[in-house]
Design a protein around this motif. Sequence first.
Motif, PDB file in Angstrom:
ATOM      1  N   ASN A   1      -9.032  -5.718   5.297  1.00  0.00           N
ATOM      2  CA  ASN A   1      -9.312  -7.571   4.749  1.00  0.00           C
ATOM      3  C   ASN A   1      -8.861  -8.170   3.908  1.00  0.00           C
ATOM      4  N   VAL A   2      -7.607  -8.379   2.775  1.00  0.00           N
ATOM      5  CA  VAL A   2      -6.468  -8.813   2.547  1.00  0.00           C
ATOM      6  C   VAL A   2      -5.989  -9.022   2.930  1.00  0.00           C
TER       7      VAL A   2
ATOM      8  N   GLN B   1     -10.356  -0.802   3.661  1.00  0.00           N
ATOM      9  CA  GLN B   1     -10.926  -1.151   3.226  1.00  0.00           C
ATOM     10  C   GLN B   1     -10.370  -2.732   3.004  1.00  0.00           C
ATOM     11  N   ASN B   2     -10.089  -2.637   1.942  1.00  0.00           N
ATOM     12  CA  ASN B   2      -9.947  -3.815   0.654  1.00  0.00           C
ATOM     13  C   ASN B   2      -8.597  -4.293   1.819  1.00  0.00           C
ATOM     14  N   PHE B   3      -7.802  -3.095   1.565  1.00  0.00           N
ATOM     15  CA  PHE B   3      -6.456  -3.641   2.660  1.00  0.00           C
ATOM     16  C   PHE B   3      -6.849  -4.576   3.674  1.00  0.00           C
TER      17      PHE B   3
ATOM     18  N   ARG C   1       0.337  -1.309   0.255  1.00  0.00           N
ATOM     19  CA  ARG C   1       0.267   0.072   0.224  1.00  0.00           C
ATOM     20  C   ARG C   1       0.704   1.609   0.188  1.00  0.00           C
TER      21      ARG C   1
ATOM     22  N   ASN D   1      -7.166   2.807  -5.603  1.00  0.00           N
ATOM     23  CA  ASN D   1      -8.844   2.145  -5.322  1.00  0.00           C
ATOM     24  C   ASN D   1      -9.158   1.018  -4.948  1.00  0.00           C
ATOM     25  N   ALA D   2      -8.776  -0.202  -5.616  1.00  0.00           N
ATOM     26  CA  ALA D   2      -8.424  -1.550  -5.635  1.00  0.00           C
ATOM     27  C   ALA D   2      -8.241  -1.996  -4.402  1.00  0.00           C
ATOM     28  N   LEU D   3      -7.420  -1.335  -3.557  1.00  0.00           N
ATOM     29  CA  LEU D   3      -6.504  -1.570  -2.577  1.00  0.00           C
ATOM     30  C   LEU D   3      -6.747  -1.016  -1.808  1.00  0.00           C
ATOM     31  N   ASN D   4      -8.420  -0.120  -0.861  1.00  0.00           N
ATOM     32  CA  ASN D   4      -8.361   1.170  -0.656  1.00  0.00           C
ATOM     33  C   ASN D   4      -8.341   0.588   1.389  1.00  0.00           C
TER      34      ASN D   4
END
Length: 417
Positions: free
Chosen positions: A323-324, A319-321, A238, A314-317
Amino acid sequence: TETTLKLKYIITALALLLPFQVPQAETLSLETVIEQALQNSPQTARILSDVADAEAEAFEIETPDNPRAEINITSFKDGNDNRTAEIELEQPLRLSNFGSRGNYAEALRRTASVEQKAQMLELIHTITRGYASYWALQEQEKILAANVDYANRKQRLVANAAKEGRVDASDAKIFKAEALRLEEQLRVIRARKASGAANLLRMAGMDQTSFDAERPISPEIPDLSYLTGVAGNEGSIRSLLEARKALAERRYAVARQDASFPEFAPRAVIKQGFDTDNTTVLLGVSIALPIWDRNNAEVSRAVAERRLAQSNLNALNEQNFANVLAAAYEQAKATQISASTYRNKILPAWNEVESITDKKFENGQASILDLFQMRERMVSVQSEALQTYLNSIEARIELESLIGQSLNDVRLTDIKE
């Protein structure tokens, strides 16, 4: 002399009588190979070269073009003309030279620093994968060699039993065929092991031709909350995406600023008359007329780069980060527990089963089919244990890529296995 000859005979006799000692390959730990790779690997040289290129590019971006000077001298008096000396100074500039290019250069240096750390971590992971694969081949070699010895011992046992009429003589041929099959597998594994050692040592920039590997130690995985706190470390995925986004924004700002106002060059002309003792100073500016080129090409490239960087971020914002990271954490924990279970519980249990089956076979209480089924299952469990451990290493590598640093650096406590 006679004494010399006697001494030679004694040395020769000792050499023949003493057991021949096969030189042992040097044992290299994963840490040693990584340390050598970070110092001597060709990949390290490429990474440092990329950093130097980025620094040079940043210097070019923030440094204005050199001023231009034109000097004219009239040294001979001709008619009414005076002897004169004239110097013209001109400094090409862009509007972006006043701030935005400096910001762009700093963003480039920052991105290069982040990418260097990410690439160094990737190199560590590449070496770790290669070392772990080599260690697994080394373990497979040991397993196959033990199985060949096992098959040969059982062949002799069955052959003796056949002579006594207790079993069919053809049963001994089964073990002989199995030993041949395992020996062929062992030959292939040894070739793969030699190739793996050569590739790994080449990547690490080491001159050795072979070595023995130790079982790679898996560091303890900290709590998820702790990992989330260190995930902003330089070199994390990130942080890298954020640095690239900031760089794209700075490049776009420079492109737009240069498009809004054309290149210009303040000019000063100083003219000295030697005969009249007059000095004339002329000030002016030359401006490039933006008729054909309005910096559209650079603006288009900057817009595309900014769009791509924003899309990746955006693909790894956040929240997504999160979760990942949570998913990678759970996978790392699960594979580590599974590898520990195989080593400490499942393998010992099957070793006990193997011992019991062997005793039953020697006492005539188990058939050759029972023995073969047990051995096949034992080999399968051993292969599963190796693959499970490799899976735990790969899951740890994925987790480290997300947080941008090795878990050995996060916490120094190792799992007691």
